[in-house]
Design a protein around this motif. Structure first.
Motif, PDB file in Angstrom:
ATOM      1  N   ASP A   9       1.205  -0.621  -0.323  1.00  0.00           N
ATOM      2  CA  ASP A   9      -0.250  -0.290   0.663  1.00  0.00           C
ATOM      3  C   ASP A   9       1.123   1.294   0.195  1.00  0.00           C
ATOM      4  OD1 ASP A   9      -1.997  -1.848   0.384  1.00  0.00           O
ATOM      5  OD2 ASP A   9      -1.956  -1.760   2.698  1.00  0.00           O
ATOM      6  N   ASN A  33      -0.634  -0.846  -4.687  1.00  0.00           N
ATOM      7  CA  ASN A  33      -1.928   0.110  -4.066  1.00  0.00           C
ATOM      8  C   ASN A  33      -1.725   1.601  -4.085  1.00  0.00           C
ATOM      9  OD1 ASN A  33      -2.513  -2.984  -4.135  1.00  0.00           O
ATOM     10  ND2 ASN A  33      -1.175  -3.101  -2.135  1.00  0.00           N
ATOM     11  N   HIS A  63      -6.266   1.742  -4.274  1.00  0.00           N
ATOM     12  CA  HIS A  63      -6.933   2.304  -3.058  1.00  0.00           C
ATOM     13  C   HIS A  63      -7.721   2.937  -1.922  1.00  0.00           C
ATOM     14  CE1 HIS A  63      -5.919  -1.275   0.444  1.00  0.00           C
ATOM     15  NE2 HIS A  63      -4.774   0.431   1.360  1.00  0.00           N
ATOM     16  N   HIS A 112      -9.014  -0.312   1.172  1.00  0.00           N
ATOM     17  CA  HIS A 112      -8.061   0.187   2.319  1.00  0.00           C
ATOM     18  C   HIS A 112      -9.154   0.023   3.142  1.00  0.00           C
ATOM     19  CE1 HIS A 112      -5.571   2.404   4.429  1.00  0.00           C
ATOM     20  NE2 HIS A 112      -6.240   2.754   5.361  1.00  0.00           N
ATOM     21  N   CYS A 222       0.726  -9.082   0.643  1.00  0.00           N
ATOM     22  CA  CYS A 222       1.110  -7.810   1.334  1.00  0.00           C
ATOM     23  C   CYS A 222       1.751  -7.619   1.876  1.00  0.00           C
ATOM     24  CB  CYS A 222      -0.367  -7.300   2.013  1.00  0.00           C
ATOM     25  SG  CYS A 222      -0.496  -5.439   2.328  1.00  0.00           S
ATOM     26  N   HIS A 224       2.504  -4.478   4.211  1.00  0.00           N
ATOM     27  CA  HIS A 224       2.066  -2.696   4.612  1.00  0.00           C
ATOM     28  C   HIS A 224       3.394  -1.526   4.476  1.00  0.00           C
ATOM     29  CE1 HIS A 224      -1.460  -4.607   6.454  1.00  0.00           C
ATOM     30  NE2 HIS A 224      -1.771  -3.667   5.462  1.00  0.00           N
TER      31      HIS A 224
END
Length: 252
Positions: A9, A33, A63, A112, A222, A224
């Motif tokens: 993200d 994202n 996102h 998100h 994913c 972060h």
């Protein structure tokens, strides 16, 4: 041969406020994202992220989150499903426009924070997100949290739906993410996270905090991007995947 996507993200600063190291992460991940301006991000940050992603061959996704800059989109806001549908459509439009401006193309959507968490458990919210994506562009894929209502909603809407696991988050025995306020929610040890990812990808499971294994397809991982150790975590996970002979490739 196993193939998996590694995503993060990104684009989660705002104005003069920075968040994470997008430049470094875009040299590690295969998909990004990018925040769409409501929980984080702005036109300058979005355009830059999309441009760097294009230059490095990284796929990009929208996102969208709740309009909650103060809470970083992690607070639950009681919008109706209709309002959620339009909020998502609004953010997709912004992301698509700036992606085209940067010479790139949005190929998927990943909800998100609180919006995504609610959609994991509440099918009407997951359906609202899927309806928005389909209405704006039915060719977009949905990156959905594995084993949740997001997956069912995406598939029911006829969207190409890929299931995602998290390298740096703990799981309940129901396959949901442990709330950030509770012990075990965050996995900060890089070696532990990498070993756990290899286990989940090779076995096709989610490993819960108690050691339970929940079978699921795993197409994306994913890491972060907003933590201080995000880049180190992402590098450890990528190197572990490569050592295990797992091919890294964008899913969309």
């Amino acid at each position: 041969m196993l193939s998996v996507d590694l995503n993060s993200d990104l684009g989660e600063g705002f104005g003069t406020y920075s968040c994470g190291d997008d430049e470094a992460m875009l040299g590690i991940v295969t998909s990004a994202n990018v925040a769409c301006g409501l929980h984080a991000g702005d036109p300058e940050i979005m355009a830059k992220a999309f441009t760097v992603a294009r230059e490095r061959g990284v796929a990009i996704g929208a996102h969208p989150g709740f309009p909650d800059l103060w809470g970083f989109g992690r607070r639950r806001i009681p919008f109706s499903t209709g309002e959620i549908e339009r909020l998502v459509a609004y953010q997709l439009g912004a992301a698509q426009a700036l992606a085209v401006y940067a010479g790139h193309r949005i190929s998927y959507v990943k909800p998100h924070g609180a919006l995504g968490n609610i959609a994991c458990e509440e099918r009407p919210v997951a359906d609202a997100i899927a309806r928005a994506v389909k209405a704006v562009d039915p060719s977009l894929a949905l990156l959905a949290t594995a084993l949740t209502a997001q997956v069912a909603a995406g598939e029911a809407a006829g969207l190409t739906t890929y299931q995602e696991i998290f390298a740096d988050r703990g799981y309940t025995d129901e396959g949901l993410l442990i709330a950030r306020s509770k012990p075990g929610a965050m996995i900060t040890d890089h070696e532990e996270a990498a070993a756990r990812v290899i286990e989940m990808v090779t076995e096709g499971v989610i490993v819960t905090a108690t050691g339970k294994r929940l079978p699921t397809p795993v197409r994306s991982i994913c890491v972060h991007g907003d933590s201080s150790h995000a880049v180190t975590m992402a590098r450890h996970v990528r190197k572990a995947l490569e050592r295990a002979g797992i091919t890294l490739a964008a899913f969309a």
